[in-house]
Design a protein around this motif. Structure first.
Motif, short mmCIF file in Angstrom:
data_model
loop_
_atom_site.label_atom_id
_atom_site.label_comp_id
_atom_site.label_asym_id
_atom_site.label_seq_id
_atom_site.Cartn_x
_atom_site.Cartn_y
_atom_site.Cartn_z
N ARG A 226 -45.92 41.22 64.83
CA ARG A 226 -47.32 41.52 64.51
C ARG A 226 -47.46 42.61 63.45
NH1 ARG A 226 -48.23 46.27 67.10
NH2 ARG A 226 -46.87 46.77 68.87
N TRP B 91 -46.05 42.72 60.60
CA TRP B 91 -45.90 42.21 59.25
C TRP B 91 -47.21 42.25 58.46
CZ3 TRP B 91 -42.93 41.77 55.42
CH2 TRP B 91 -43.14 40.86 54.40
N SER B 92 -48.34 42.11 59.13
CA SER B 92 -49.63 42.07 58.43
C SER B 92 -49.89 43.36 57.65
CB SER B 92 -50.77 41.83 59.43
OG SER B 92 -50.79 42.85 60.40
N TRP B 93 -49.36 44.49 58.09
CA TRP B 93 -49.53 45.73 57.33
C TRP B 93 -48.24 46.20 56.66
CZ3 TRP B 93 -46.40 49.61 58.97
CH2 TRP B 93 -46.03 49.65 60.33
N ARG C 239 -46.26 44.11 54.92
CA ARG C 239 -46.21 43.40 53.64
C ARG C 239 -46.95 44.15 52.52
NH1 ARG C 239 -47.96 39.66 50.00
NH2 ARG C 239 -46.61 37.85 49.64
N ALA D 49 -49.22 37.28 54.66
CA ALA D 49 -49.50 38.53 55.39
C ALA D 49 -50.24 38.23 56.68
CB ALA D 49 -50.31 39.48 54.52
N ALA D 50 -49.55 37.59 57.60
CA ALA D 50 -50.12 37.26 58.91
C ALA D 50 -49.10 37.62 59.98
CB ALA D 50 -50.47 35.77 58.97
N GLU D 51 -49.56 37.71 61.21
CA GLU D 51 -48.66 38.03 62.31
C GLU D 51 -47.55 37.00 62.42
OE1 GLU D 51 -48.98 38.34 67.16
OE2 GLU D 51 -50.61 39.18 65.94
#
Length: 241
Positions: free
Chosen positions: A182, A184-186, A188, A221-223
Motif C-alpha cells: 500500500r 507504493w502510492s506515495w 512512487r 501509482a496504486a496500492e
C-alpha cells in the motif's frame, strides 16, 4: 528450513533432503484451515505419507497473540521431536531474514533448550528478484565491490523514506525495500521527484507463476500486493566493464 521465495526449483538440495527424511512437515498459516505459502512452495517434495502440521501465526499487530502462537508452535514441534519423529518447519524465503520461524527458534531455545535443531537457509526474495531481472536482460547486481546493501521494510512515512534515500546516496548503498504494498502510492512520487524511477526495479510475487518484474516507472501509482518489493540503485561504481 527456508524454501525460497516461490519457485519449488529454488529449494536447496539440503532442504529437499530434509523434507524427504521428515515424518512431519510443519508450516505456518495465517488462520485455522488456511493454506500455507511455504507448504505450497514445497508441495512437489512433500509425500502423501508425511503428516502435515499447520501452525497458526496470526497476522496481527498486538504482541500477546503473536507470542502465544510462537510458544504454541515451539511446544508442538518439541512434542513431535520428543516422540521420536523427524520434523521440518517450512519457512518462505530464508529462515533468518524477517521470518516467523526465527521467533519460533527463539521460543524453542527458551522453552525446550534440549530440543535438537538444524537450520537450513533459503533463497531470499531480494536475491531471486535481482537474479530474475538479470536473466531477463536487465543486469541488476544487488551490490558490487565496495557498495553497501540495506534490506528492510519500506518506511512508513515519506520523511523516513527521504532520509533513507539520502543516507543511501551518500554512502553508496543499494536499497532493498520489502513489504511495499500500500505504500507504493506515495513511494512512487518520491522516486519520480528524485529521478530514480527508471533505475529502480519493482518485483511482485517473486518465483510464483504470476511473478512480475518491471522498471518502477512502468508500475502505476496504486496500492500493490503485500508481497511486492523494490530495489533502488542511485549510482554505479566508477570502474565497470
Amino acid at each position: 528450513m527456508g524454501v525460497g521465495p516461490g519457485d519449488p526449483s529454488l529449494l536447496t538440495v539440503a532442504a529437499v533432503r530434509a523434507i524427504q527424511a521428515a515424518a512431519v512437515v510443519a508450516y505456518p498459516v495465517a488462520r485455522e484451515g488456511a493454506d500455507g505459502m511455504a507448504a505450497a512452495i514445497a508441495a512437489p517434495w512433500i509425500g502423501a505419507a508425511q503428516r502435515r502440521l499447520p501452525l497458526v501465526f496470526p497476522m496481527v499487530a498486538e504482541a500477546e497473540p503473536r507470542i502465544a502462537a510462537w510458544h504454541a508452535a515451539a511446544d508442538a514441534l518439541a512434542a513431535e521431536v520428543a516422540s521420536g519423529r523427524a520434523v521440518v518447519l517450512l519457512c518462505e524465503g530464508d529462515v533468518s531474514l524477517f521470518a516467523s520461524s526465527a521467533y519460533v527458534l527463539l521460543a524453542l531455545r527458551q522453552r525446550h533448550p534440549a530440543c535438537p535443531l538444524r537450520l537450513i537457509p533459503g533463497v531470499p526474495a531480494v536475491c531471486a528478484a535481482a537474479a530474475a531481472a538479470s536473466g531477463a536482460g536487465t543486469p541488476w547486481p544487488l551490490a558490487l565491490q565496495g557498495e553497501g546493501l540495506w534490506i528492510g521494510p519500506t518506511p512508513d512515512t515519506e520523511a523516513q523514506l527521504g532520509a533513507l534515500l539520502e543516507q543511501a546516496a551518500a554512502s553508496g548503498t543499494v536499497l532493498a525495500l520489502l513489504k511495499l504494498g500500500r505504500r507504493w502510492s506515495w513511494v512512487r512520487p518520491q522516486l519520480a521527484a528524485r529521478g530514480l524511477l527508471e533505475g529502480a526495479l519493482f518485483a511482485q510475487r517473486v518465483g510464483w507463476p504470476d511473478q512480475w518484474l518491471a522498471p518502477a516507472a512502468a508500475v502505476p501509482a496504486a496500492e500493490q500486493p503485500y508481497f511486492s518489493l523494490l530495489l533502488i540503485r542511485q549510482a554505479w561504481p566508477a570502474v565497470l566493464p
